[in-house]
Scaffold this active site. Structure first.
Site, PDB file in Angstrom:
ATOM      1  N   ASP A  13       0.829  -1.212   0.000  1.00 24.40           N
ATOM      2  CA  ASP A  13       0.000   0.000   0.000  1.00 24.40           C
ATOM      3  C   ASP A  13       0.864   1.263   0.000  1.00 24.40           C
ATOM      4  O   ASP A  13       1.965   1.262   0.545  1.00 24.40           O
ATOM      5  CB  ASP A  13      -0.919  -0.038   1.235  1.00 24.40           C
ATOM      6  N   HIS A  30       2.377   3.315  -9.057  1.00 26.94           N
ATOM      7  CA  HIS A  30       2.135   1.876  -9.267  1.00 26.94           C
ATOM      8  C   HIS A  30       3.320   1.240  -9.996  1.00 26.94           C
ATOM      9  O   HIS A  30       3.724   0.129  -9.686  1.00 26.94           O
ATOM     10  CB  HIS A  30       0.843   1.662 -10.056  1.00 26.94           C
ATOM     11  N   LEU A 124      10.187 -20.893  -4.580  1.00 25.29           N
ATOM     12  CA  LEU A 124       9.222 -19.967  -3.955  1.00 25.29           C
ATOM     13  C   LEU A 124       7.868 -20.032  -4.651  1.00 25.29           C
ATOM     14  O   LEU A 124       7.785 -20.019  -5.882  1.00 25.29           O
ATOM     15  CB  LEU A 124       9.782 -18.536  -4.047  1.00 25.29           C
TER      16      LEU A 124
HETATM   17  C1  IPE Z   1      -5.525  -2.699  -0.168  1.00 28.39           C
HETATM   18  O1  IPE Z   1      -5.166  -1.365  -0.311  1.00 28.39           O
HETATM   19  C2  IPE Z   1      -5.556  -3.374  -1.494  1.00 28.39           C
HETATM   20  C3  IPE Z   1      -4.256  -3.522  -2.176  1.00 28.39           C
HETATM   21  C4  IPE Z   1      -3.102  -3.173  -1.702  1.00 28.39           C
HETATM   22  C5  IPE Z   1      -4.328  -4.141  -3.472  1.00 28.39           C
HETATM   23  P1  IPE Z   1      -6.247  -0.210  -0.450  1.00 28.39           P
HETATM   24  O2  IPE Z   1      -5.501   1.054  -0.612  1.00 28.39           O
HETATM   25  O3  IPE Z   1      -7.226  -0.556  -1.499  1.00 28.39           O
HETATM   26  O4  IPE Z   1      -6.996  -0.271   0.967  1.00 28.39           O
HETATM   27  P2  IPE Z   1      -7.828   0.825   1.753  1.00 28.39           P
HETATM   28  O5  IPE Z   1      -8.907   1.295   0.834  1.00 28.39           O
HETATM   29  O6  IPE Z   1      -6.888   1.925   2.113  1.00 28.39           O
HETATM   30  O7  IPE Z   1      -8.344   0.124   2.956  1.00 28.39           O
HETATM   31  C1  IPE Z   2      -1.645   0.191  -3.381  1.00 24.78           C
HETATM   32  O1  IPE Z   2      -1.405   1.554  -3.437  1.00 24.78           O
HETATM   33  C2  IPE Z   2      -1.875  -0.393  -4.752  1.00 24.78           C
HETATM   34  C3  IPE Z   2      -3.259  -0.806  -5.032  1.00 24.78           C
HETATM   35  C4  IPE Z   2      -4.265  -0.758  -4.187  1.00 24.78           C
HETATM   36  C5  IPE Z   2      -3.527  -1.311  -6.361  1.00 24.78           C
HETATM   37  P1  IPE Z   2      -2.586   2.602  -3.430  1.00 24.78           P
HETATM   38  O2  IPE Z   2      -2.991   2.859  -4.838  1.00 24.78           O
HETATM   39  O3  IPE Z   2      -3.675   2.154  -2.539  1.00 24.78           O
HETATM   40  O4  IPE Z   2      -1.875   3.888  -2.838  1.00 24.78           O
HETATM   41  P2  IPE Z   2      -2.461   4.907  -1.765  1.00 24.78           P
HETATM   42  O5  IPE Z   2      -2.976   4.099  -0.627  1.00 24.78           O
HETATM   43  O6  IPE Z   2      -3.553   5.654  -2.450  1.00 24.78           O
HETATM   44  O7  IPE Z   2      -1.317   5.767  -1.404  1.00 24.78           O
HETATM   45 MG    MG Z   3      -4.079   2.409  -0.581  1.00 25.35          MG
END
Ligand code: IPE
Ligand code: IPE
Ligand code: MG
Length: 233
Positions: A13, A30, A124
């Protein structure tokens, strides 16, 4: 020396915030996230971790703007296409959890190819959570059990935990020993709800694109200093 975790689960995240800090598009975050994943995979492989499950796209992520979803899908396609041969060479076995049925056929095909190519590998297990939600996974498992009952392949209302586990996407995997979530958020966001009943949780402020192999080692060290009791004394 304390044992290394057999199964590590990661919530990758913070890609969006990483990009925002640099006044870049979320997609750039990303992309950088993919680089971090590459390094973490290498380190996990070196350390002899058996299972690594990463949260790449949740059932809730469909609620994001269309353009971001499209960019994520392209990135996923590119990643699977480019990376599977190199992972195969490293004896990595690629698997997925989640309902792939919602993805483009092209993506489904590439994923199927990557899985087929690596299915006999003994190194792995790299497990990618795609259109994954813990609740959806349990819901689908219940549906399959009901279906077996309807077909006359099972009898009775009694359901054991083992039976439920046989129908989860993770049916062939042990539960995670360690969960790592980056970016300072302290929640599970619908990840591996059944499987994480006794998982050790490690949260770090580091945003996913900045997360390194060394950070993985640090998280493992934290895990090694935990006292896992499983309800006993
Ligand atoms: C969780 O992250 C999903 C992934 C990392 C793929 P999110 O960014 O979607 O989660 P919330 O919305 O902050 O809980
Ligand atoms: C995690 O990073 C990747 C996915 C959920 C696909 P985020 O896109 O949630 O990044 P933040 O949380 O907005 O910083
Ligand atoms: Mg996120």
């Amino acid at each position: 020396m304390k044992e290394i975790p057999n199964h590590i689960a990661i919530i990758m995240d913070g890609n969006g915030r990483w990009a925002k800090q640099r006044k870049k598009m979320r997609t750039t975050g990303h992309r950088q996230g993919v680089e971090a994943l590459r390094a973490v995979l290498t380190k996990a492989d070196e350390l002899g971790i058996n299972h690594l499950t990463v949260y790449a796209f949740s059932t809730e992520n469909w609620a994001r703007p269309k353009a971001e979803i499209k960019a994520l899908m392209l990135l996923l396609l590119e990643y699977i296409k480019n990376e599977s041969k190199a992972l195969h060479k490293k004896n990595v076995r690629i698997t997925t959890i989640g309902d792939l049925g919602s993805f483009d056929e092209k993506i489904q095909l590439e994923i199927a190819k990557a899985k087929e190519l690596t299915k006999d590998n003994t190194g792995l297990n790299f497990n990618i959570a795609l259109n994954y939600g813990g609740r959806d996974e349990i819901r689908r498992a219940v549906e399959k059990i009901v279906e077996q009952e309807r077909k006359g392949n099972r009898e009775g209302i009694s359901v054991t935990e083992e039976e439920i586990e046989r129908y989860l996407d993770t049916r062939d995997m042990p539960d995670p020993d360690l969960l790592i979530r980056t970016s300072g958020e302290m929640r599970l966001s619908n990840y591996l709800l059944w499987q994480m009943a006794y998982t050790e949780l490690v949260f770090t402020e580091t945003l996913w694109p900045d997360f390194t192999g060394e950070d993985l080692e640090k998280a493992i060290e934290t895990y090694q200093n935990r006292d896992r009791r499983f309800g006993k004394i």
